[in-house]
Design a protein around this motif. Structure first.
Motif, PDB file in Angstrom:
ATOM      1  N   ASN A  54     -10.662   6.412  -6.885  1.00 19.19           N
ATOM      2  CA  ASN A  54     -12.112   6.333  -6.655  1.00 19.19           C
ATOM      3  C   ASN A  54     -12.434   6.011  -5.193  1.00 19.19           C
ATOM      4  N   GLY A  55     -11.646   6.545  -4.282  1.00 18.01           N
ATOM      5  CA  GLY A  55     -11.888   6.368  -2.855  1.00 18.01           C
ATOM      6  C   GLY A  55     -11.395   5.051  -2.270  1.00 18.01           C
ATOM      7  N   GLN A  56     -10.795   4.209  -3.075  1.00 14.80           N
ATOM      8  CA  GLN A  56     -10.303   2.909  -2.612  1.00 14.80           C
ATOM      9  C   GLN A  56      -8.775   2.906  -2.581  1.00 14.80           C
ATOM     10  N   PRO A  57      -8.159   2.521  -1.468  1.00 11.84           N
ATOM     11  CA  PRO A  57      -6.691   2.425  -1.420  1.00 11.84           C
ATOM     12  C   PRO A  57      -6.185   1.427  -2.461  1.00 11.84           C
ATOM     13  N   GLN A  58      -5.112   1.802  -3.142  1.00 10.88           N
ATOM     14  CA  GLN A  58      -4.555   0.965  -4.200  1.00 10.88           C
ATOM     15  C   GLN A  58      -3.472   0.048  -3.641  1.00 10.88           C
ATOM     16  N   LEU A  59      -3.417  -1.166  -4.165  1.00 14.49           N
ATOM     17  CA  LEU A  59      -2.353  -2.106  -3.828  1.00 14.49           C
ATOM     18  C   LEU A  59      -1.442  -2.267  -5.034  1.00 14.49           C
ATOM     19  N   PHE A  60      -0.141  -2.343  -4.756  1.00 11.37           N
ATOM     20  CA  PHE A  60       0.853  -2.465  -5.821  1.00 11.37           C
ATOM     21  C   PHE A  60       1.635  -3.763  -5.631  1.00 11.37           C
ATOM     22  N   ASP A  61       2.145  -4.287  -6.745  1.00 14.10           N
ATOM     23  CA  ASP A  61       2.853  -5.573  -6.721  1.00 14.10           C
ATOM     24  C   ASP A  61       4.202  -5.482  -6.017  1.00 14.10           C
ATOM     25  N   THR A  62       4.930  -4.360  -6.239  1.00 12.83           N
ATOM     26  CA  THR A  62       6.270  -4.237  -5.664  1.00 12.83           C
ATOM     27  C   THR A  62       6.368  -3.002  -4.781  1.00 12.83           C
ATOM     28  N   LYS A  63       7.375  -2.994  -3.950  1.00 12.80           N
ATOM     29  CA  LYS A  63       7.631  -1.848  -3.072  1.00 12.80           C
ATOM     30  C   LYS A  63       7.981  -0.607  -3.898  1.00 12.80           C
ATOM     31  N   ASP A  64       8.743  -0.804  -4.967  1.00 11.50           N
ATOM     32  CA  ASP A  64       9.127   0.328  -5.815  1.00 11.50           C
ATOM     33  C   ASP A  64       7.918   0.975  -6.479  1.00 11.50           C
ATOM     34  N   ARG A  87       0.857  -1.177   0.000  1.00 12.60           N
ATOM     35  CA  ARG A  87       0.000   0.000   0.000  1.00 12.60           C
ATOM     36  C   ARG A  87       0.898   1.234   0.000  1.00 12.60           C
ATOM     37  N   ALA A  88       0.637   2.171  -0.895  1.00  7.51           N
ATOM     38  CA  ALA A  88       1.408   3.405  -0.991  1.00  7.51           C
ATOM     39  C   ALA A  88       0.800   4.454  -0.070  1.00  7.51           C
ATOM     40  N   GLU A  89       1.642   5.119   0.730  1.00  4.94           N
ATOM     41  CA  GLU A  89       1.172   6.169   1.631  1.00  4.94           C
ATOM     42  C   GLU A  89       2.107   7.361   1.562  1.00  4.94           C
ATOM     43  N   PHE A  90       1.545   8.532   1.819  1.00  8.18           N
ATOM     44  CA  PHE A  90       2.339   9.757   1.884  1.00  8.18           C
ATOM     45  C   PHE A  90       1.844  10.618   3.030  1.00  8.18           C
ATOM     46  N   LYS A  91       2.743  11.487   3.508  1.00 12.29           N
ATOM     47  CA  LYS A  91       2.405  12.394   4.604  1.00 12.29           C
ATOM     48  C   LYS A  91       2.632  13.816   4.124  1.00 12.29           C
ATOM     49  N   LYS A  92       1.594  14.643   4.259  1.00  6.45           N
ATOM     50  CA  LYS A  92       1.678  16.046   3.849  1.00  6.45           C
ATOM     51  C   LYS A  92       2.472  16.831   4.879  1.00  6.45           C
ATOM     52  N   ILE A  93       3.007  17.957   4.459  1.00  7.09           N
ATOM     53  CA  ILE A  93       3.853  18.773   5.331  1.00  7.09           C
ATOM     54  C   ILE A  93       3.082  19.264   6.552  1.00  7.09           C
ATOM     55  N   HIS A  94       1.838  19.668   6.357  1.00 11.72           N
ATOM     56  CA  HIS A  94       1.065  20.266   7.447  1.00 11.72           C
ATOM     57  C   HIS A  94       0.209  19.264   8.216  1.00 11.72           C
ATOM     58  N   ARG A  95       0.372  17.976   7.970  1.00 10.13           N
ATOM     59  CA  ARG A  95      -0.396  16.957   8.666  1.00 10.13           C
ATOM     60  C   ARG A  95       0.537  15.944   9.310  1.00 10.13           C
ATOM     61  N   SER A  96       0.038  15.239  10.300  1.00 10.65           N
ATOM     62  CA  SER A  96       0.848  14.212  10.946  1.00 10.65           C
ATOM     63  C   SER A  96       0.383  12.805  10.587  1.00 10.65           C
ATOM     64  N   GLU A  97      -0.794  12.678   9.942  1.00  8.87           N
ATOM     65  CA  GLU A  97      -1.313  11.370   9.578  1.00  8.87           C
ATOM     66  C   GLU A  97      -0.826  10.970   8.181  1.00  8.87           C
ATOM     67  N   TRP A  98      -0.685   9.674   8.001  1.00  7.05           N
ATOM     68  CA  TRP A  98      -0.346   9.129   6.696  1.00  7.05           C
ATOM     69  C   TRP A  98      -1.628   8.972   5.887  1.00  7.05           C
ATOM     70  N   GLU A  99      -1.575   9.274   4.588  1.00  9.39           N
ATOM     71  CA  GLU A  99      -2.716   9.105   3.695  1.00  9.39           C
ATOM     72  C   GLU A  99      -2.372   8.062   2.643  1.00  9.39           C
ATOM     73  N   ALA A 100      -3.296   7.169   2.391  1.00  8.92           N
ATOM     74  CA  ALA A 100      -3.081   6.144   1.369  1.00  8.92           C
ATOM     75  C   ALA A 100      -3.361   6.726  -0.012  1.00  8.92           C
ATOM     76  N   VAL A 101      -2.655   6.213  -1.011  1.00  7.86           N
ATOM     77  CA  VAL A 101      -2.920   6.595  -2.394  1.00  7.86           C
ATOM     78  C   VAL A 101      -4.184   5.857  -2.819  1.00  7.86           C
ATOM     79  N   CYS A 102      -5.211   6.625  -3.201  1.00  6.52           N
ATOM     80  CA  CYS A 102      -6.511   6.039  -3.523  1.00  6.52           C
ATOM     81  C   CYS A 102      -6.902   6.329  -4.964  1.00  6.52           C
TER      82      CYS A 102
END
Length: 96
Positions: free
Chosen positions: A33-43, A16-31
């Motif tokens: 259509n509102g659904q978190p995406q799963l990827f085959d590799t870490k890269d 699952r890919a996640e990122f954290k915005k500069i002004h937030r402390s929570e991690w957000e998943a890459v979505c």
């Protein structure tokens, strides 16, 4: 604090890919259509998180769209006359 970060979180069937915005402390998943995406590799997950973070930083999230700003300025000038432009020079407006 005040850091923009990305990460790939291992799931049972991918990453699952996640990122954290500069002004937030929570991690957000890459979505999509509102659904978190799963990827085959870490890269793949890290690249998707990086792209989502860059889209947030340089996209419509922070920077105002010039098209909307010019439309609002045009409407204001129609109503109030010519506004201040060009280094703070005043423009005399005659009402008819």
């Amino acid at each position: 604090m005040n850091d923009a970060e990305i990460r790939a979180v291992p799931e049972s069937n991918g990453f699952r890919a996640e990122f954290k915005k500069i002004h937030r402390s929570e991690w957000e998943a890459v979505c999509q259509n509102g659904q978190p995406q799963l990827f085959d590799t870490k890269d793949q997950a890290e690249v998707a998180a990086y792209r989502a973070l860059m889209k947030h930083l340089f996209g419509d999230g922070i920077v105002r769209d010039g098209e909307k700003a010019s439309a609002a300025l045009s409407q204001a000038e129609e109503r109030f006359g010519k506004l201040l432009r060009g280094g703070g020079k005043t423009v005399a407006v005659e009402r008819r």
